[in-house]
Design an enzyme around this catalytic site. Structure first.
Site, PDB file in Angstrom:
ATOM      1  N   GLU A   8       0.795  -1.233   0.000  1.00  0.00           N
ATOM      2  CA  GLU A   8       0.000   0.000   0.000  1.00  0.00           C
ATOM      3  C   GLU A   8       0.820   1.271   0.000  1.00  0.00           C
ATOM      4  O   GLU A   8       0.402   2.286  -0.575  1.00  0.00           O
ATOM      5  CB  GLU A   8      -0.939   0.051   1.224  1.00  0.00           C
ATOM      6  CG  GLU A   8      -1.967  -1.037   1.279  1.00  0.00           C
ATOM      7  CD  GLU A   8      -1.518  -2.216   2.114  1.00  0.00           C
ATOM      8  OE1 GLU A   8      -2.361  -2.866   2.722  1.00  0.00           O
ATOM      9  OE2 GLU A   8      -0.287  -2.483   2.170  1.00  0.00           O
ATOM     10  N   ASP A  18      -6.175  -7.467   6.664  1.00  0.00           N
ATOM     11  CA  ASP A  18      -7.554  -7.268   7.105  1.00  0.00           C
ATOM     12  C   ASP A  18      -8.498  -7.070   5.910  1.00  0.00           C
ATOM     13  O   ASP A  18      -8.096  -7.230   4.756  1.00  0.00           O
ATOM     14  CB  ASP A  18      -7.633  -6.077   8.064  1.00  0.00           C
ATOM     15  CG  ASP A  18      -7.136  -4.791   7.415  1.00  0.00           C
ATOM     16  OD1 ASP A  18      -6.784  -4.813   6.219  1.00  0.00           O
ATOM     17  OD2 ASP A  18      -7.107  -3.754   8.118  1.00  0.00           O
ATOM     18  N   TYR A  73       1.003  -5.858  13.046  1.00  0.00           N
ATOM     19  CA  TYR A  73      -0.081  -5.126  12.389  1.00  0.00           C
ATOM     20  C   TYR A  73      -0.975  -4.457  13.422  1.00  0.00           C
ATOM     21  O   TYR A  73      -1.351  -5.058  14.432  1.00  0.00           O
ATOM     22  CB  TYR A  73      -0.908  -6.084  11.529  1.00  0.00           C
ATOM     23  CG  TYR A  73      -1.853  -5.359  10.605  1.00  0.00           C
ATOM     24  CD1 TYR A  73      -1.390  -4.384   9.736  1.00  0.00           C
ATOM     25  CD2 TYR A  73      -3.217  -5.651  10.613  1.00  0.00           C
ATOM     26  CE1 TYR A  73      -2.253  -3.714   8.890  1.00  0.00           C
ATOM     27  CE2 TYR A  73      -4.082  -4.988   9.769  1.00  0.00           C
ATOM     28  CZ  TYR A  73      -3.591  -4.016   8.914  1.00  0.00           C
ATOM     29  OH  TYR A  73      -4.456  -3.348   8.083  1.00  0.00           O
ATOM     30  N   GLU A 131      -9.814  -4.345   4.612  1.00  0.00           N
ATOM     31  CA  GLU A 131      -9.402  -3.269   3.704  1.00  0.00           C
ATOM     32  C   GLU A 131      -8.268  -3.737   2.809  1.00  0.00           C
ATOM     33  O   GLU A 131      -8.259  -3.467   1.602  1.00  0.00           O
ATOM     34  CB  GLU A 131      -8.957  -2.034   4.500  1.00  0.00           C
ATOM     35  CG  GLU A 131     -10.055  -1.264   5.166  1.00  0.00           C
ATOM     36  CD  GLU A 131     -11.036  -0.632   4.185  1.00  0.00           C
ATOM     37  OE1 GLU A 131     -10.606  -0.075   3.155  1.00  0.00           O
ATOM     38  OE2 GLU A 131     -12.237  -0.713   4.451  1.00  0.00           O
ATOM     39  N   ARG A 187      -4.067  -3.014  13.147  1.00  0.00           N
ATOM     40  CA  ARG A 187      -5.532  -3.080  13.118  1.00  0.00           C
ATOM     41  C   ARG A 187      -5.952  -4.491  13.504  1.00  0.00           C
ATOM     42  O   ARG A 187      -5.969  -5.400  12.685  1.00  0.00           O
ATOM     43  CB  ARG A 187      -6.077  -2.714  11.732  1.00  0.00           C
ATOM     44  CG  ARG A 187      -5.850  -1.249  11.371  1.00  0.00           C
ATOM     45  CD  ARG A 187      -6.510  -0.874  10.051  1.00  0.00           C
ATOM     46  NE  ARG A 187      -6.295   0.528   9.742  1.00  0.00           N
ATOM     47  CZ  ARG A 187      -5.274   1.002   9.037  1.00  0.00           C
ATOM     48  NH1 ARG A 187      -4.366   0.163   8.566  1.00  0.00           N
ATOM     49  NH2 ARG A 187      -5.153   2.289   8.807  1.00  0.00           N
ATOM     50  N   HIS A 202      -5.038 -13.592  14.077  1.00  0.00           N
ATOM     51  CA  HIS A 202      -4.284 -12.355  14.192  1.00  0.00           C
ATOM     52  C   HIS A 202      -3.720 -12.236  15.598  1.00  0.00           C
ATOM     53  O   HIS A 202      -4.207 -12.854  16.525  1.00  0.00           O
ATOM     54  CB  HIS A 202      -5.183 -11.151  13.891  1.00  0.00           C
ATOM     55  CG  HIS A 202      -5.677 -11.135  12.483  1.00  0.00           C
ATOM     56  ND1 HIS A 202      -6.618 -10.245  12.036  1.00  0.00           N
ATOM     57  CD2 HIS A 202      -5.381 -11.912  11.411  1.00  0.00           C
ATOM     58  CE1 HIS A 202      -6.866 -10.451  10.763  1.00  0.00           C
ATOM     59  NE2 HIS A 202      -6.129 -11.465  10.367  1.00  0.00           N
ATOM     60  N   ASP A 214      -2.265  -5.379   3.310  1.00  0.00           N
ATOM     61  CA  ASP A 214      -2.528  -5.799   4.686  1.00  0.00           C
ATOM     62  C   ASP A 214      -3.520  -6.953   4.752  1.00  0.00           C
ATOM     63  O   ASP A 214      -4.293  -7.196   3.823  1.00  0.00           O
ATOM     64  CB  ASP A 214      -3.040  -4.615   5.509  1.00  0.00           C
ATOM     65  CG  ASP A 214      -1.962  -3.560   5.708  1.00  0.00           C
ATOM     66  OD1 ASP A 214      -0.776  -3.895   5.582  1.00  0.00           O
ATOM     67  OD2 ASP A 214      -2.317  -2.401   5.986  1.00  0.00           O
TER      68      ASP A 214
END
Length: 875
Positions: A8, A97, A320, A99, A322, A367, A95
């Site tokens: 990203e 997740d 990470y 998103e 989130r 996670h 990532d």
């Protein structure tokens, strides 16, 4: 064979590039490359005529989203396509997740690669983690993609359907959102409670006692066997003792009479109770708890916390950021336990590895919690981090290490004392073994509660002991209204109620403030009058959308969609279409909403009406002979608006501008007026035809309108005024009045401006060049400084003879030279820093800053930090 890896952000790309083979090329997508159109000019010509085009979702075609490439992403997409042509393989490494999965899917759909594709995921950027992820690639998880897409569509439907209604009925530019509107209502409900609150007063006695040369404090708790009233016994709606409470309320006369009666009397310890208590460390950080703790301990907003955490993750310092999970891997537990042994010793290690269980249903146990990255944890002092990044990493490191430390053992002591029928209580706390307290103590929303973790020493009291009373004081108290939400407490409430997802809280709070629904005052989120109007409209006509239980159920359904338990399409149809769907609700309610009433806020206990106008809120009062109106100053919060304030505002509005006289040079009239920000001066009336505004000046702090003379007004309107030239640079030195008060400035043009605030005894209208030079020669007081005097004076800098000092700042001691500050690394004592060492630190900082400026100029951007992931502003 060459491989293209897409992530990203540029920072993440630079970090991951170090751990990949040399024939791997890493490029950044700069966040999302496609999204729903954000404005009319982004809608393709082919569908502009469609009635759903503005919505960006074709509700009649199974809610098909209209995805477009924003203008600022077209170049990025072109570059990625070029890079893909030279590759034999594509790895999507966004990532892990929802998103991140969505970004990968959009890249795949947009780039249409003809080469083999892999999806690589990892939760930390270390050599070991990247190599492992390379050997364990998978396909894109379409359940996660559908879950993100459903949330995005749902947020668009709510935002773009309700927001236009708010524009029509209340004010242009307002917005509504699935989570945003519920959050705003929470703020409004708390402010309503504060308005309804009635203050109560009570008195108490505090004694300073002494036994065996040790002083301790005791407070009155009973009188003749009856409990003495405290703040918790009051009804907040009446300001009186709550019904059913059997307590004795003391007023000032009662307390002072009792004080006089007890002076000189004999005190006796009637009971002593010692209770052992064990405190275990808090779980490691999730997104939510990190935001809360960073706000409490570091004063960071949720938005700043996430930006800083994202940077730490992309640089390879933390896992990470989130995540809803408090799970720690075996590798992390081993690393934390190793840190405990090395830094604190084996006695501080928990007997067995401590693991935590995630309670949130939507959390994914695969996670991890937020922790330092790698199989061994770098201590904060071993990193090259500074400023916020250092502070946040330090917080994460300590919290993680503390999870594997032994529990703290505490003894709580309660002693009751009697004197002439009055019962007093003394409380103490003894830390028998600090355990994890050595590394970390969780913060608190209540500053007074932070004292809980300090020992309160009592002498070794026994029943029958007779301490001496050294002081006996009667103290008055007033009950306090419910505390406003801070960012930390709002995040905690949202998570507790199951509203939204922690990864979106930073964006939500930022949107609430940016859109004018709340302002931050002393860390508290204070709702505006506009927030009251919008909340009242939604409560009356769309109650489900601002109901916490309804929103929580919606959130659970969206989680179920991500796991495949619920089908996304039927859910969207039920929510938006049909007789009870949102679309039909808005159409039915629009005709029933009176715009005048929607723009009117009725506050409990206030006869005047508050209205939302084009230029902000104003009060409206019908005095029988007509309607009087007056603007409400921006610093007047809803809970403070009472009849006295209304009267003052109307009186202020009714008074004509006061003419102080004519300007001696221009002949223009000088007026003294009142505005939203208080009294101000105005020279003449300006020129409307030429759109030339008259010159204005605020009054200095402490100067009230009745003290303003014509001479003073002429001087203030002449600011900033030239004092002369600086003897060293020849640049001009001026005195002026700014946002933060009166100041002097050394203006060196392109070299920059050097400001100093005036001291209490200085006058901006009379200060001369000599005094200005004295102020400019003083070390600049930064926002993070805690004292005016340096902790150490190291000497003069060889380049300009300016002092090099060490000061105490918000993030600890730092070296200062001119405008350059360098925070000392953890573990570095002030005493061990020499002038030579300080010069090295300053040189490194100056070099880094210079490189960043050059980089910024060469790329044509102001921001060099990684672009954070784009999240819907309508959530």
């Amino acid at each position: 064979m060459s491989t293209l890896v897409i992530v990203e952000s540029p920072t993440k790309a630079r970090t991951i590039r170090n751990f990949l083979p040399s024939d791997y090329r890493v490029e950044a997508s700069m966040g999302h490359v496609r999204d729903l159109p954000s404005s009319a000019d982004e809608i393709p010509e082919a569908v502009k005529g469609e009635k759903w085009a503005q919505l960006g979702v074709n509700v009649e075609a199974d809610f098909e989203p209209l995805y477009v490439v924003p203008k600022n992403k077209k170049k990025v997409v072109t570059e990625l396509k070029k890079a893909l042509k030279q590759a034999d393989e594509l790895i999507l490494a966004t990532d892990e997740d929802r998103e991140g999965e969505s970004i990968s899917w959009h890249l795949l759909d947009l780039l249409s690669p003809k080469v083999p594709i892999k999806r690589m995921v990892f939760h930390e950027i270390t050599r070991e983690a990247i190599r492992k992820a390379l050997s364990d690639c998978r396909n894109i998880d379409m359940q996660l993609v559908h879950a993100q897409e459903t949330r995005r569509i749902l947020d668009r439907l709510v935002g773009y359907t309700l927001s236009p209604l708010l524009w029509k009925k209340i004010s242009w530019g307002l917005s509504a959102g699935r989570v945003q509107s519920v959050s705003v209502r929470l703020l409004v409900l708390r402010e309503r409670q504060r308005r309804a609150f009635r203050q109560g007063s009570y008195w108490n006695l505090k004694a300073i006692l002494e036994l065996d040369r040790t002083s301790f404090e005791a407070r009155l708790v009973t009188l003749a066997g009856t409990k003495v009233a405290t703040g918790s016994d009051f009804d907040p709606d009446t300001g009186q003792i709550a019904s059913g409470r059997k307590v004795r309320l003391l007023n000032e006369a009662d307390a002072k009479e009792l004080q006089a009666r007890l002076l000189g009397k004999s005190w006796r310890v009637s009971s002593v109770d010692e209770r052992p208590v064990t405190r275990s460390p808090s779980p490691p950080f999730t997104t939510s708890t990190l935001q809360q703790e960073a706000n409490r301990k570091l004063g960071l907003s949720a938005r700043d916390t996430m930006r800083t955490a994202q940077s730490l993750y992309e640089q390879g310092y933390i896992t990470y950021m989130r995540t809803d999970s408090v799970h720690l891997s075996d590798q992390a537990i081993a690393a934390a336990r190793s840190c405990v042994k090395q830094k604190y010793g084996s006695e501080y290690l928990s007997p067995t590895p401590r693991q935590y269980k995630t309670k949130s249903k939507g959390a994914q146990e695969a996670h991890e919690a937020i922790r330092p990255a790698g199989s061994s944890f770098r201590t904060p002092s071993e990193t090259s981090l500074t400023g916020r990044e250092f502070q946040l990493y330090d917080l994460i490191w300590k919290r993680t290490v503390a999870t594997q430390m032994a529990a703290a053992r505490i003894t709580q002591i309660i002693a009751l004392l009697l004197v002439e029928g009055a019962g007093f209580r003394a409380t103490g706390k003894r830390i028998d073994f600090p355990g994890f307290f050595r590394a970390y103590v969780e913060g608190s929303d209540d500053p007074n509660a932070a004292l809980e973790n300090q020992e309160v020493i009592l002498p070794p009291l026994k029943v029958g002991d007779r301490p001496n009373c050294r002081e006996l004081e009667a103290i008055g108290h007033e009950t306090q209204p419910p505390a406003r939400y801070t960012e930390a407490s709002l995040v905690k409430t949202l998570e507790k109620e199951g509203i939204g997802r922690p990864s979106t809280y930073a964006t939500i709070i930022g949107t609430i403030v940016d859109r004018g629904y709340a302002q931050i005052i002393n860390k508290a989120l204070v709702p505006t009058f506009t927030a009251f109007a919008v909340t009242s409209l939604l409560e009356a006509h769309f109650p489900d959308l601002v109901d916490t239980r309804f929103t929580s159920r919606m959130e659970r359904t969206l989680d179920d969609i991500s796991t495949g338990e619920v089908d996304w399409l039927p859910y969207l149809r039920e929510f938006y279409c049909g007789e009870t769907g949102l679309s039909n609700q808005v159409k039915e309610q629009e005709s029933q909403i009176d715009s005048k009433l929607a723009r009117t806020v009725e506050l409990v206990g206030l006869e005047a009406k508050v209205c939302i106008g084009r230029f902000g809120p104003y009060i409206e009062v019908d005095n029988g002979s007509g309607v009087l109106k007056a603007s409400i100053p921006k610093d007047l919060t809803p809970d403070r608006l009472d009849s006295e304030q209304v009267e003052a505002l109307l009186k202020q509005k009714a008074s004509e501008p006061e003419e102080l006289g004519q300007h001696p040079e221009t002949g223009d009239t000088i007026y003294l007026l009142n505005g939203n920000y208080g009294p101000y001066l105005q020279l003449g009336d300006g020129d409307r035809e030429k759109k030339k505004k008259p010159k204005r000046s605020s009054l200095p702090k402490g100067v009230t309108p009745d003290l303003v003379t014509l001479e003073m007004a002429v001087g203030l309107l002449a600011l900033p005024r030239l004092l002369g030239s600086h003897p060293e640079t020849g640049a001009k030195v001026q005195a002026g009045l700014g946002r933060f008060g009166p100041y002097v400035v050394h203006d060196q043009g392109k070299e920059g401006k050097d400001y100093r605030s005036l001291k209490k005894d200085d006058n901006v209208l009379t200060i001369d060049l000599q005094r200005a030079l004295e102020l400019l020669a003083e070390p600049k007081k930064t926002r993070n400084s805690r004292s005016k005097k340096p902790l150490r004076e190291l000497g003069k800098h060889p380049s300009d003879e300016a002092p090099v000092n060490i000061y105490d700042g918000r993030y600890g001691p730092y070296v200062n030279h001119g405008k350059i500050n360098v925070t000392l690394k953890e573990g570095t004592s002030v005493e061990e820093v020499t002038l030579e060492k300080a010069l090295e630190l300053l040189a490194d900082k100056a070099s880094t800053s210079s490189n960043r400026r050059k980089s910024s100029k060469s790329t044509g951007t102001k921001k060099t930090s990684a672009e954070t992931k784009k999240t819907s502003a309508n959530q």
